[in-house]
Design an enzyme around this catalytic site. Structure first.
Site, PDB file in Angstrom:
ATOM      1  N   GLU A  97      40.990  46.130  54.032  1.00  0.00           N
ATOM      2  CA  GLU A  97      40.258  46.850  52.987  1.00  0.00           C
ATOM      3  C   GLU A  97      39.266  47.807  53.622  1.00  0.00           C
ATOM      4  OE1 GLU A  97      39.130  44.424  49.644  1.00  0.00           O
ATOM      5  OE2 GLU A  97      37.177  45.427  49.503  1.00  0.00           O
ATOM      6  N   ASP A  99      35.990  50.117  52.210  1.00  0.00           N
ATOM      7  CA  ASP A  99      35.161  50.168  51.001  1.00  0.00           C
ATOM      8  C   ASP A  99      34.122  51.284  51.001  1.00  0.00           C
ATOM      9  OD1 ASP A  99      36.375  47.853  50.132  1.00  0.00           O
ATOM     10  OD2 ASP A  99      34.713  46.538  50.686  1.00  0.00           O
ATOM     11  N   GLU A 101      31.214  51.463  48.056  1.00  0.00           N
ATOM     12  CA  GLU A 101      30.680  50.891  46.828  1.00  0.00           C
ATOM     13  C   GLU A 101      29.296  51.473  46.588  1.00  0.00           C
ATOM     14  OE1 GLU A 101      32.428  46.561  45.949  1.00  0.00           O
ATOM     15  OE2 GLU A 101      31.115  46.589  47.711  1.00  0.00           O
ATOM     16  N   ASN A 116      32.155  48.992  53.997  1.00  0.00           N
ATOM     17  CA  ASN A 116      32.613  47.787  54.672  1.00  0.00           C
ATOM     18  C   ASN A 116      34.048  47.998  55.124  1.00  0.00           C
ATOM     19  OD1 ASN A 116      32.558  45.186  55.706  1.00  0.00           O
ATOM     20  ND2 ASN A 116      32.186  44.171  53.753  1.00  0.00           N
ATOM     21  N   ASN A 124      32.378  41.337  56.543  1.00  0.00           N
ATOM     22  CA  ASN A 124      31.071  41.167  57.201  1.00  0.00           C
ATOM     23  C   ASN A 124      30.747  42.323  58.138  1.00  0.00           C
ATOM     24  OD1 ASN A 124      30.715  38.647  55.937  1.00  0.00           O
ATOM     25  ND2 ASN A 124      31.849  37.613  57.567  1.00  0.00           N
ATOM     26  N   TRP A 191      23.903  40.422  42.056  1.00  0.00           N
ATOM     27  CA  TRP A 191      23.623  40.739  43.461  1.00  0.00           C
ATOM     28  C   TRP A 191      23.375  42.220  43.751  1.00  0.00           C
ATOM     29  CZ3 TRP A 191      26.699  44.142  46.241  1.00  0.00           C
ATOM     30  CH2 TRP A 191      27.937  44.473  45.672  1.00  0.00           C
TER      31      TRP A 191
END
Length: 282
Positions: A97, A99, A101, A116, A124, A191
Site C-alpha cells: 500500500e 498512502d 491521507e 505511509n 509503520n 484518532w
C-alpha cells in the site's frame, strides 16, 4: 530562494497542464449509497460524509508500477475528525500500500498530510506534513510515482518524500503485487484530529471533497503507467527508471525542514530496539 520559487511556479504549471481522465471510464463508486457522485461529463467526482455514512471509489484498473496524478480539493471549514484518503493498495493478508491521507482539523488550523508505505502487510512508515497552501481553497495535484527503484510522493510537482528500494539490504519493497487506486471520505474522529481529542461537529455536515484531472497516462499508448495484467515496456528514459534529481532533493529538503511534523525515522521512543533499517539507508 528566488530559484526555488521559480521551480515551484514551473512545477505548478506542469501540474495544471496534466491531461485529465474521465471518472466514468476510470473508476467505480463502491460505497456510500449515493454520497459519491460524478459530474461534468465525467470530469469531476465528489465524495460526501454525513452522520450515517461516508463514501468512496476505486479504479477499474490495477497497476504494477505507475505515475498517477489526482487533483483534490479538501473539506473546507471545520473538518476535524474527517479523513480524505487517496491511496494504492493490493489485496490479501500481506498487502502492499502507498498512502496519501488528509487529516482534517478545526477551522483555521492546518490539515495534516499523512503518508505511509506498506510492504507485505507491514506499515509503520509514517511521515506527516503541513502544507504550504490552503488545500480547501482550490484543487492541488497529488502524485505517486512508483517504479522498481523508488516511490516518490509529490505535491503540485514538489517532491516531499522518497521510499527507496533497499531489497539488497533486506528491506521489503512493493514490486510484485498489482494495486488499485482507492479514495474515500470517512469518519475517523477516534484518532484523526489531535489523537482523537477533537471530534466531528456534525452540525457542519455534510462534508465534501472534490476530485478532478485524474491522470494515469495512456497505459501502453504512452509509457506513463504500466497497467496490470497487460504490461507496457517503458523506454529507458521514462518514469519507469526515474529517481529524484538534485533539484528535487533540494525541494524535498525544503519541505521536510519547514513542513514535516512527524518522521518515523526520528521516533526513538517508538522503536526502542532500533530504528527500521531503511532509516539509515535512505
Amino acid at each position: 530562494m528566488a530559484a526555488f520559487a521559480l521551480s515551484l511556479l514551473f512545477a505548478g504549471i506542469l501540474a495544471a497542464t496534466a491531461s485529465a481522465g474521465n471518472f466514468y471510464d476510470s473508476f467505480d463508486i463502491t460505497w456510500g449509497d449515493g454520497r459519491a457522485s460524478i459530474f461534468e461529463a465525467g470530469q469531476l467526482l465528489t465524495c460526501t460524509l454525513d452522520k450515517i455514512s461516508g463514501s468512496g471509489f476505486q479504479s477499474k484498473k490495477e497497476y504494477l508500477f505507475g505515475k498517477i496524478d489526482m487533483q483534490l480539493k479538501l473539506v473546507a471549514g471545520n473538518s476535524a475528525g474527517t479523513v480524505t484518503a487517496y491511496y494504492l493498495s493490493s489485496k490479501g493478508e500481506q498487502w502492499d500500500e502507498i498512502d496519501f491521507e488528509f487529516l482534517g482539523n478545526v477551522t483555521g488550523q492546518p490539515y495534516v498530510l499523512h503518508t505511509n508505505v506498506f510492504t507485505q502487510g507491514k506499515g509503520n512508515r509514517e511521515m506527516q506534513f503541513y502544507l504550504w497552501f490552503d488545500p480547501t481553497a482550490d484543487f492541488h495535484t497529488y502524485t505517486v510515482l512508483w517504479n522498481p527503484l523508488n516511490i516518490m510522493f509529490m505535491v503540485d510537482g514538489i517532491l516531499i518524500r522518497v521510499f527507496k528500494n533497499h531489497e539488497a539490504e533486506g528491506v521489503a519493497y512493493p514490486k510484485s503485487q498489482p494495486m488499485r487506486i482507492y479514495s474515500s471520505l470517512w469518519d475517523a474522529d477516534d484518532w484523526a484530529t489531535q489523537g482523537g481529542r477533537v471530534k466531528i461537529d456534525w452540525s457542519n455536515a455534510p462534508f465534501s471533497a472534490s476530485y478532478r484531472n485524474f491522470n494515469d497516462g495512456d497505459s501502453c499508448g504512452r509509457t506513463d503507467v504500466w497497467s496490470w495484467p497487460v504490461p507496457c515496456n517503458p523506454g529507458s528514459d521514462s518514469w519507469m527508471w526515474t529517481t529524484p534529481s538534485s533539484d528535487q532533493f533540494g525541494q524535498m529538503k525544503w519541505v521536510q525542514d519547514h513542513y514535516m511534523i512527524y518522521n518515523y525515522c526520528s521516533d526513538f521512543q517508538r522503536f526502542p530496539q532500533g530504528m527500521p533499517p531503511e532509516c539509515s539507508l535512505n
